[in-house]
Design an enzyme around this catalytic site. Structure first.
Site, PDB file in Angstrom:
ATOM      1  N   ASP A 186     -11.109   2.581   4.243  1.00 19.82           N
ATOM      2  CA  ASP A 186     -11.419   1.163   4.075  1.00 19.82           C
ATOM      3  C   ASP A 186     -12.929   0.905   4.047  1.00 19.82           C
ATOM      4  O   ASP A 186     -13.357  -0.204   3.718  1.00 19.82           O
ATOM      5  CB  ASP A 186     -10.799   0.338   5.211  1.00 19.82           C
ATOM      6  CG  ASP A 186      -9.426  -0.218   4.839  1.00 19.82           C
ATOM      7  OD1 ASP A 186      -9.295  -0.739   3.711  1.00 19.82           O
ATOM      8  OD2 ASP A 186      -8.510  -0.133   5.667  1.00 19.82           O
ATOM      9  N   GLN A 214      -4.532  -1.186   9.455  1.00 21.16           N
ATOM     10  CA  GLN A 214      -4.401  -2.532   8.902  1.00 21.16           C
ATOM     11  C   GLN A 214      -4.961  -3.559   9.892  1.00 21.16           C
ATOM     12  O   GLN A 214      -4.609  -3.551  11.067  1.00 21.16           O
ATOM     13  CB  GLN A 214      -2.936  -2.837   8.566  1.00 21.16           C
ATOM     14  CG  GLN A 214      -2.726  -4.174   7.865  1.00 21.16           C
ATOM     15  CD  GLN A 214      -3.369  -4.248   6.482  1.00 21.16           C
ATOM     16  OE1 GLN A 214      -3.435  -3.253   5.761  1.00 21.16           O
ATOM     17  NE2 GLN A 214      -3.868  -5.410   6.109  1.00 21.16           N
ATOM     18  N   LYS A 272       0.840  -1.204   0.000  1.00 24.38           N
ATOM     19  CA  LYS A 272       0.000   0.000   0.000  1.00 24.38           C
ATOM     20  C   LYS A 272       0.874   1.254   0.000  1.00 24.38           C
ATOM     21  O   LYS A 272       0.581   2.218  -0.695  1.00 24.38           O
ATOM     22  CB  LYS A 272      -0.951  -0.037   1.211  1.00 24.38           C
ATOM     23  CG  LYS A 272      -2.018  -1.133   1.061  1.00 24.38           C
ATOM     24  CD  LYS A 272      -2.834  -1.375   2.326  1.00 24.38           C
ATOM     25  CE  LYS A 272      -3.808  -2.535   2.122  1.00 24.38           C
ATOM     26  NZ  LYS A 272      -4.602  -2.856   3.321  1.00 24.38           N
TER      27      LYS A 272
HETATM   28  N1  GUN Z   1      -6.888  -6.825   6.258  1.00 25.49           N
HETATM   29  C1  GUN Z   1      -7.229  -7.628   5.241  1.00 25.49           C
HETATM   30  N2  GUN Z   1      -7.748  -6.892   4.233  1.00 25.49           N
HETATM   31  C2  GUN Z   1      -7.721  -5.600   4.636  1.00 25.49           C
HETATM   32  C3  GUN Z   1      -8.110  -4.389   4.031  1.00 25.49           C
HETATM   33  O1  GUN Z   1      -8.611  -4.298   2.916  1.00 25.49           O
HETATM   34  N3  GUN Z   1      -7.880  -3.276   4.776  1.00 25.49           N
HETATM   35  C4  GUN Z   1      -7.356  -3.319   6.020  1.00 25.49           C
HETATM   36  N4  GUN Z   1      -7.206  -2.182   6.680  1.00 25.49           N
HETATM   37  N5  GUN Z   1      -6.991  -4.427   6.602  1.00 25.49           N
HETATM   38  C5  GUN Z   1      -7.169  -5.568   5.919  1.00 25.49           C
END
Ligand code: GUN
Length: 284
Positions: free
Chosen positions: A119, A96, A52
């Site tokens: 998100d 995350q 990311k």
């Molecule tokens: N953990 C697994 N997929 C995601 C996601 O799309 N965003 C976040 N923040 N954590 C995750």
């Protein structure tokens, strides 16, 4: 043999568009900025956060790291979220998941400003999705929809089966498919006869979080199969929730792991961050 959907290529196109729009925002004095919060040392999370951050760099979004490999107490994490909520220089907050044991994910997500929830996991944003007027859509389901649209899959009236009911993927994806007039079933760990459902699916989206649980004989011939899973086997091999070889013999189309849904998730996070920034700056 199934057509293999190229998530990497579709994600690259999305990132190209986002990059141009980030440049336009920067030209107007707004640098879209993402706070990246990672608590603990989950190896997969570290890899995702690295991807990311690399994407931010690629499209010109500023990433601000808040990394706590030693862990962080819930009160301190809540204080950090509130600080980021109040910081006008931060447009998006990436927390995350999963959080380490002992931290209540729901409570921390509740504390986030929904406008900065890139998100789309805050109850307000999930509620808007359910109401049919989403403002921010969770990245992985949004990426799946983008991929389906890119390859011209007509969803109206389709028999869709989603395996998995997480807040992150299964539930929002089911609602997005429903909004596009698919007939949607959601299967999960307590589903009695999984194969009976998956065999009916014209569109099978699998986010079970278990390696290779979907095998060829569980798939309807000519189905479109979306594999959201990423699992590392003890051999070190990276596999999805779908057994690629057997399913590719039956499906009409299939996403690979890696190179399918994963890159789409990252691209959608960039798009959501750009949108959050332009909204907060009054450019949108
Ligand atoms: N953990 C697994 N997929 C995601 C996601 O799309 N965003 C976040 N923040 N954590 C995750």
């Amino acid at each position: 043999m199934a057509q293999v959907f190229d998530g990497k290529a579709v994600a690259a196109r999305v990132l190209g568009t986002v990059k141009a729009e980030v440049e336009a925002a920067r030209a107007r004095g707004v640098t879209p900025t993402l706070a990246v919060v990672l608590v603990g040392e989950d190896p997969a999370s570290k890899i995702y956060v690295g991807r990311k951050r690399a994407a931010c760099q690629e499209v010109g979004i500023a990433a601000r790291d808040h990394l706590y490999p030693q862990g962080l107490g819930e009160a301190d994490l809540l204080a950090l979220i509130r600080e980021l909520n109040a910081d006008r220089g931060v447009h998006g907050i990436l927390l995350q998941l999963p959080l380490p044991a002992g931290l209540d994910e729901g409570r921390v997500l509740d504390a986030m400003d929904p406008a900065k929830d890139v998100d789309g996991f805050h109850p307000y944003n999930l509620g808007r999705l359910l109401a049919g007027s989403p403002t921010v859509v969770p990245c992985t389901p949004a990426g799946v929809m983008e991929l389906l649209d890119h390859y011209g899959i007509e969803l109206k009236g389709m028999e869709a089966v989603v395996v998995g009911r997480s807040r992150i993927v299964g539930k929002p994806l089911a609602h997005l498919l429903l909004a596009r007039h698919a007939t949607v079933a959601i299967c999960h760990t307590r589903t009695r006869d999984l194969a009976a459902h998956t065999r009916r699916a014209e569109l099978l989206a699998v986010a079970a979080g278990r390696p290779q649980v979907i095998t060829g004989e569980m798939v309807r011939p000519d189905a479109v199969v979306i594999d959201v899973g990423i699992n590392r086997l003890s051999s070190g091999k990276l596999v999805g929730d779908v057994e690629f070889d057997s399913v590719s013999q039956r499906a009409s189309a299939l996403t690979p792991v890696p190179g399918g849904v994963g890159p789409m998730t990252v691209a959608m996070l960039m798009r959501n961050t750009l949108l959050a920034a332009t909204r907060q700056a009054g450019l949108a």
